[in-house]
Design an enzyme around this catalytic site. Structure first.
Site, PDB file in Angstrom:
ATOM      1  N   ASP A 171      15.207  10.265   0.989  1.00 60.54           N
ATOM      2  CA  ASP A 171      15.854  10.318   2.294  1.00 60.54           C
ATOM      3  C   ASP A 171      16.840   9.159   2.339  1.00 60.54           C
ATOM      4  O   ASP A 171      16.475   8.011   2.063  1.00 60.54           O
ATOM      5  CB  ASP A 171      14.833  10.144   3.428  1.00 60.54           C
ATOM      6  CG  ASP A 171      14.036  11.403   3.697  1.00 60.54           C
ATOM      7  OD1 ASP A 171      14.572  12.495   3.483  1.00 60.54           O
ATOM      8  OD2 ASP A 171      12.880  11.278   4.124  1.00 60.54           O
ATOM      9  N   GLU A 201      10.273   7.609  11.486  1.00 53.30           N
ATOM     10  CA  GLU A 201       9.798   6.841  12.641  1.00 53.30           C
ATOM     11  C   GLU A 201       9.020   5.602  12.188  1.00 53.30           C
ATOM     12  O   GLU A 201       9.151   4.520  12.764  1.00 53.30           O
ATOM     13  CB  GLU A 201       8.920   7.726  13.531  1.00 53.30           C
ATOM     14  CG  GLU A 201       9.638   8.920  14.134  1.00 53.30           C
ATOM     15  CD  GLU A 201       9.795  10.130  13.194  1.00 53.30           C
ATOM     16  OE1 GLU A 201      10.390  11.126  13.646  1.00 53.30           O
ATOM     17  OE2 GLU A 201       9.342  10.091  12.026  1.00 53.30           O
ATOM     18  N   CYS A 213      10.557  11.026   1.218  1.00 53.54           N
ATOM     19  CA  CYS A 213       9.819  11.885   2.139  1.00 53.54           C
ATOM     20  C   CYS A 213       8.352  11.874   1.706  1.00 53.54           C
ATOM     21  O   CYS A 213       8.048  12.145   0.538  1.00 53.54           O
ATOM     22  CB  CYS A 213      10.374  13.308   2.101  1.00 53.54           C
ATOM     23  SG  CYS A 213       9.381  14.481   3.053  1.00 53.54           S
ATOM     24  N   VAL A 256      17.843 -14.109  10.046  1.00 52.67           N
ATOM     25  CA  VAL A 256      17.437 -13.446   8.806  1.00 52.67           C
ATOM     26  C   VAL A 256      18.448 -13.772   7.711  1.00 52.67           C
ATOM     27  O   VAL A 256      19.659 -13.660   7.913  1.00 52.67           O
ATOM     28  CB  VAL A 256      17.351 -11.911   8.988  1.00 52.67           C
ATOM     29  CG1 VAL A 256      17.094 -11.217   7.667  1.00 52.67           C
ATOM     30  CG2 VAL A 256      16.286 -11.552   9.988  1.00 52.67           C
ATOM     31  N   GLU A 257      17.947 -14.145   6.548  1.00 54.15           N
ATOM     32  CA  GLU A 257      18.789 -14.410   5.384  1.00 54.15           C
ATOM     33  C   GLU A 257      19.129 -13.058   4.755  1.00 54.15           C
ATOM     34  O   GLU A 257      18.253 -12.241   4.493  1.00 54.15           O
ATOM     35  CB  GLU A 257      18.036 -15.322   4.410  1.00 54.15           C
ATOM     36  CG  GLU A 257      18.881 -15.890   3.306  1.00 54.15           C
ATOM     37  CD  GLU A 257      19.039 -14.951   2.150  1.00 54.15           C
ATOM     38  OE1 GLU A 257      20.167 -14.844   1.648  1.00 54.15           O
ATOM     39  OE2 GLU A 257      18.050 -14.322   1.754  1.00 54.15           O
TER      40      GLU A 257
END
Length: 116
Positions: free
Chosen positions: A41, A76, A34, A56-57
């Site tokens: 978090d 976000e 945070c 993506v590997e």
């Protein structure tokens, strides 16, 4: 102590470039901090994408996600940054990233971002 987590995603050639198919990646081990309190978090991150030329590997993705462990960021921002970095690395045909953050102070946060 140097971090064992890398901020760089790696990729490999899509073995089925002529076909649309979805790849689902789901992890419950995501952690960031945070930015206001410095407390951890915890979240579940779900990535669903249709690759174009590249995929993506997964080991690099694991290390990339681990790099957020000591980074302060709002939920976000984190989910949007993950989306942006994957787009920059593999240019998928379509992608969704969902961050489901654990309850903190009685509030649960889910952030979903999509491209295009």
């Amino acid at each position: 102590m140097p971090s064992k987590y890398a901020k760089k995603l790696k990729c490999f050639q899509n073995p089925q470039k002529n076909r649309d198919y979805e790849i689902f990646i789901d992890t419950t081990e995501f952690t960031c901090l945070c930015p206001l309190t410095g407390q951890p978090d915890f979240a579940r991150i779900i990535i669903k994408y249709i690759p174009d030329k590249l995929c993506v590997e997964l080991k690099s993705l694991k290390l990339y996600l681990g790099s957020y462990r000591n980074q302060g960021a709002f939920h976000e921002k984190v989910v949007n940054q993950i989306l942006n970095d994957i787009i920059k690395t593999i240019s998928p045909r379509k992608i969704n990233v969902i961050g489901i953050f654990n309850i903190r102070g009685g509030i649960k946060t889910t952030v979903k971002v999509s491209y295009p």
